[in-house]
Design a protein around this motif. Structure first.
Motif, PDB file in Angstrom:
ATOM      1  N   LEU A 275      11.924  17.501  37.158  1.00 49.92           N
ATOM      2  CA  LEU A 275      11.364  18.224  36.013  1.00 49.92           C
ATOM      3  C   LEU A 275      12.372  18.255  34.863  1.00 49.92           C
ATOM      4  O   LEU A 275      12.014  18.034  33.702  1.00 49.92           O
ATOM      5  N   ILE A 276      13.636  18.534  35.196  1.00 50.86           N
ATOM      6  CA  ILE A 276      14.681  18.564  34.167  1.00 50.86           C
ATOM      7  C   ILE A 276      14.855  17.176  33.553  1.00 50.86           C
ATOM      8  O   ILE A 276      14.981  17.030  32.333  1.00 50.86           O
ATOM      9  N   ALA A 277      14.822  16.161  34.393  1.00 46.65           N
ATOM     10  CA  ALA A 277      14.948  14.788  33.881  1.00 46.65           C
ATOM     11  C   ALA A 277      13.766  14.418  32.997  1.00 46.65           C
ATOM     12  O   ALA A 277      13.896  13.625  32.059  1.00 46.65           O
ATOM     13  N   GLY A 278      12.598  14.998  33.286  1.00 45.48           N
ATOM     14  CA  GLY A 278      11.396  14.695  32.504  1.00 45.48           C
ATOM     15  C   GLY A 278      11.312  15.448  31.200  1.00 45.48           C
ATOM     16  O   GLY A 278      10.466  15.135  30.361  1.00 45.48           O
ATOM     17  N   ALA A 279      12.154  16.450  31.005  1.00 45.92           N
ATOM     18  CA  ALA A 279      12.146  17.228  29.764  1.00 45.92           C
ATOM     19  C   ALA A 279      12.734  16.396  28.635  1.00 45.92           C
ATOM     20  O   ALA A 279      13.891  15.991  28.698  1.00 45.92           O
TER      21      ALA A 279
ATOM     22  N   ILE B 277      13.767  22.734  26.228  1.00 47.61           N
ATOM     23  CA  ILE B 277      12.959  22.832  27.455  1.00 47.61           C
ATOM     24  C   ILE B 277      13.850  22.638  28.675  1.00 47.61           C
ATOM     25  O   ILE B 277      13.757  23.372  29.666  1.00 47.61           O
ATOM     26  N   LYS B 278      14.740  21.669  28.587  1.00 50.45           N
ATOM     27  CA  LYS B 278      15.675  21.423  29.697  1.00 50.45           C
ATOM     28  C   LYS B 278      16.548  22.650  29.943  1.00 50.45           C
ATOM     29  O   LYS B 278      16.739  23.080  31.097  1.00 50.45           O
TER      30      LYS B 278
ATOM     31  N   LEU C 186      24.936  25.906  35.469  1.00 47.86           N
ATOM     32  CA  LEU C 186      24.310  26.623  34.365  1.00 47.86           C
ATOM     33  C   LEU C 186      25.342  26.962  33.300  1.00 47.86           C
ATOM     34  O   LEU C 186      25.077  26.855  32.097  1.00 47.86           O
ATOM     35  N   LYS C 187      26.545  27.360  33.719  1.00 45.69           N
ATOM     36  CA  LYS C 187      27.600  27.675  32.759  1.00 45.69           C
ATOM     37  C   LYS C 187      27.929  26.464  31.901  1.00 45.69           C
ATOM     38  O   LYS C 187      28.093  26.570  30.686  1.00 45.69           O
ATOM     39  N   GLY C 188      27.995  25.291  32.531  1.00 47.67           N
ATOM     40  CA  GLY C 188      28.274  24.070  31.777  1.00 47.67           C
ATOM     41  C   GLY C 188      27.187  23.776  30.756  1.00 47.67           C
ATOM     42  O   GLY C 188      27.478  23.411  29.609  1.00 47.67           O
ATOM     43  N   ALA C 189      25.918  23.948  31.157  1.00 45.57           N
ATOM     44  CA  ALA C 189      24.806  23.697  30.241  1.00 45.57           C
ATOM     45  C   ALA C 189      24.825  24.681  29.082  1.00 45.57           C
ATOM     46  O   ALA C 189      24.554  24.325  27.929  1.00 45.57           O
ATOM     47  N   LEU C 190      25.163  25.939  29.377  1.00 44.79           N
ATOM     48  CA  LEU C 190      25.191  26.956  28.328  1.00 44.79           C
ATOM     49  C   LEU C 190      26.346  26.735  27.357  1.00 44.79           C
ATOM     50  O   LEU C 190      26.203  26.936  26.144  1.00 44.79           O
TER      51      LEU C 190
ATOM     52  N   GLY D 191       5.864  22.273  26.398  1.00 49.21           N
ATOM     53  CA  GLY D 191       7.006  21.445  26.761  1.00 49.21           C
ATOM     54  C   GLY D 191       7.153  21.301  28.261  1.00 49.21           C
ATOM     55  O   GLY D 191       7.514  20.225  28.764  1.00 49.21           O
ATOM     56  N   LEU D 192       6.851  22.368  28.990  1.00 48.07           N
ATOM     57  CA  LEU D 192       6.927  22.332  30.438  1.00 48.07           C
ATOM     58  C   LEU D 192       5.839  21.433  31.016  1.00 48.07           C
ATOM     59  O   LEU D 192       6.067  20.701  31.985  1.00 48.07           O
ATOM     60  N   LYS D 193       4.675  21.482  30.402  1.00 52.17           N
ATOM     61  CA  LYS D 193       3.566  20.628  30.841  1.00 52.17           C
ATOM     62  C   LYS D 193       3.909  19.157  30.650  1.00 52.17           C
ATOM     63  O   LYS D 193       3.639  18.318  31.519  1.00 52.17           O
ATOM     64  N   ALA D 194       4.533  18.833  29.521  1.00 53.07           N
ATOM     65  CA  ALA D 194       4.933  17.445  29.254  1.00 53.07           C
ATOM     66  C   ALA D 194       6.007  16.990  30.236  1.00 53.07           C
ATOM     67  O   ALA D 194       5.976  15.853  30.735  1.00 53.07           O
ATOM     68  N   ALA D 195       6.967  17.879  30.543  1.00 55.29           N
ATOM     69  CA  ALA D 195       8.018  17.539  31.505  1.00 55.29           C
ATOM     70  C   ALA D 195       7.439  17.335  32.893  1.00 55.29           C
ATOM     71  O   ALA D 195       7.851  16.428  33.622  1.00 55.29           O
TER      72      ALA D 195
END
Length: 346
Positions: free
Chosen positions: A164-168, A173-174, A228-232, A258-262
């Motif tokens: 799902l994250i890869a599809g965002a 959205i990611k 999550l800390k790295g992403a933030l 956006g979630l639907k598209a991912a």
């Protein structure tokens, strides 16, 4: 902005507003303290301008004035559209169970799900109970609703969330997916999160919005995991607004599209924002964490809520009880050798 304003009369604050016909109204608040005046003004204005009729339309309007600023009023705008034609001109105390059943039958015929009908009639009940407590009607009649459907049980596995994250295709959205999975946050809590409540030094995220005075479901302060800390940290460097989840410098109101598209890109069926929180909770239960600690992490008021929904996902849930009922302990049956399930005949 409110329809009223604060003015002064001989040093005393007043709540002042203009009627539709242009007449200016002004009422003393009995204080010269600006903070006290601001606190009193809204409720005084609501009381003075409250519709005096007793039809459900009048009571509904009076309730929305009294509850100005509450988050639920956004939803109630839509539920009123579904209720107005049938109930609007009806006297509040004259509502019957038959009226409720006819509404339910009509909505079902239109293809509306019971969960939506339950919410519509629930808002009607809320208004009538409020009207009774405030002396606008003598009695709040019983509002019969269809049973509330069980919550959807769908959740995502770790591998599915990775897809799902890869599809965002867009960063916000990611990031939203990572925040909701990494904290178990509700959708609204994630979208309202601001950078001043992300403490990188202590590694904590405070999901409670201190500027939202309306009653909200429990929101916790949770530690952030390394990913999550790295992403933030990466998102913070590119931030254009105080909001963690933003798009072009503006806060994001919804991530559903956006979630639907991912999900489509990840070849997954329906994925909702709540499913991300549900998935986080299931993972915690599957790893055998204590239900009390899971409840604290999710912001539940007590662990009974957590146990009701998530205990069955725990690997040890009821296992010790099953052991007590093992007939081998009675000597009544012979002991069977353990068989590797992967080698068992099918």
């Amino acid at each position: 902005m409110p329809d009223w304003r604060l003015t002064r009369l001989r040093g005393e604050f007043c709540v002042t507003w203009d009627e539709a016909d242009g007449v200016r109204r002004r009422y003393r608040l009995g204080t010269s303290d600006p903070k006290e005046a601001a606190r009193l003004a809204a409720s005084r204005y609501a009381e003075l301008t409250r519709p005096r009729g007793t039809t459900i339309a009048d009571l509904w309007k009076a309730y929305t004035i009294d509850r100005e600023g509450r988050a639920v009023l956004g939803t109630m705008k839509f539920t009123w559209k579904a209720l107005e034609d049938r109930f609007g001109q009806m006297e509040g105390s004259a509502l019957t169970v038959i009226d409720c059943r006819e509404h339910t039958a009509e909505r079902r015929k239109a293809g509306i799900q019971d969960g939506t009908i339950h919410t519509e009639l629930g808002h009607l009940r809320t208004v009538l109970v409020w009207a009774e407590k405030n002396g606008l009607i003598n009695r709040a009649p019983h509002v019969e609703r269809p049973a509330k459907p069980d919550p959807k049980e769908g959740y995502l596995k770790r591998e599915e969330v990775a897809r799902l994250i890869a599809g965002a295709k867009v960063p916000h959205i990611k990031l939203a997916i990572m925040v909701m999975i990494g904290t178990g946050a509700r959708n609204a809590a994630a979208l309202e999160l601001t950078w001043d409540r992300v403490d990188f030094n202590r590694g904590l995220i405070n999901l409670r919005n201190p500027f939202n005075g309306t009653r909200r479901k429990g929101r916790a302060t949770v530690p952030m995991n390394p990913s999550l800390k790295g992403a933030l940290l990466e998102a913070k460097e590119a931030a254009l607004s105080p909001f963690v989840i933003e798009w072009a410098g503006t806060p994001v109101k919804s991530i559903k599209k956006g979630l639907k598209a991912a999900a489509k890109a990840a070849r997954l069926d329906e994925v909702s924002p709540h499913m991300l929180r549900h998935s986080a909770a299931v993972w915690l239960a599957e790893d055998g964490h204590d239900m009390t600690r899971i409840a604290q992490f999710l912001g539940h008021s007590n662990s009974r809520i957590t146990e009701k929904v998530y205990a069955r996902y725990s690997p040890d849930h009821l296992r010790d009880l099953a052991q007590t009922l093992d007939l081998a302990q009675t000597g009544a049956t012979r002991r069977y050798r353990t068989v590797d399930p992967s080698r068992a005949k099918t």
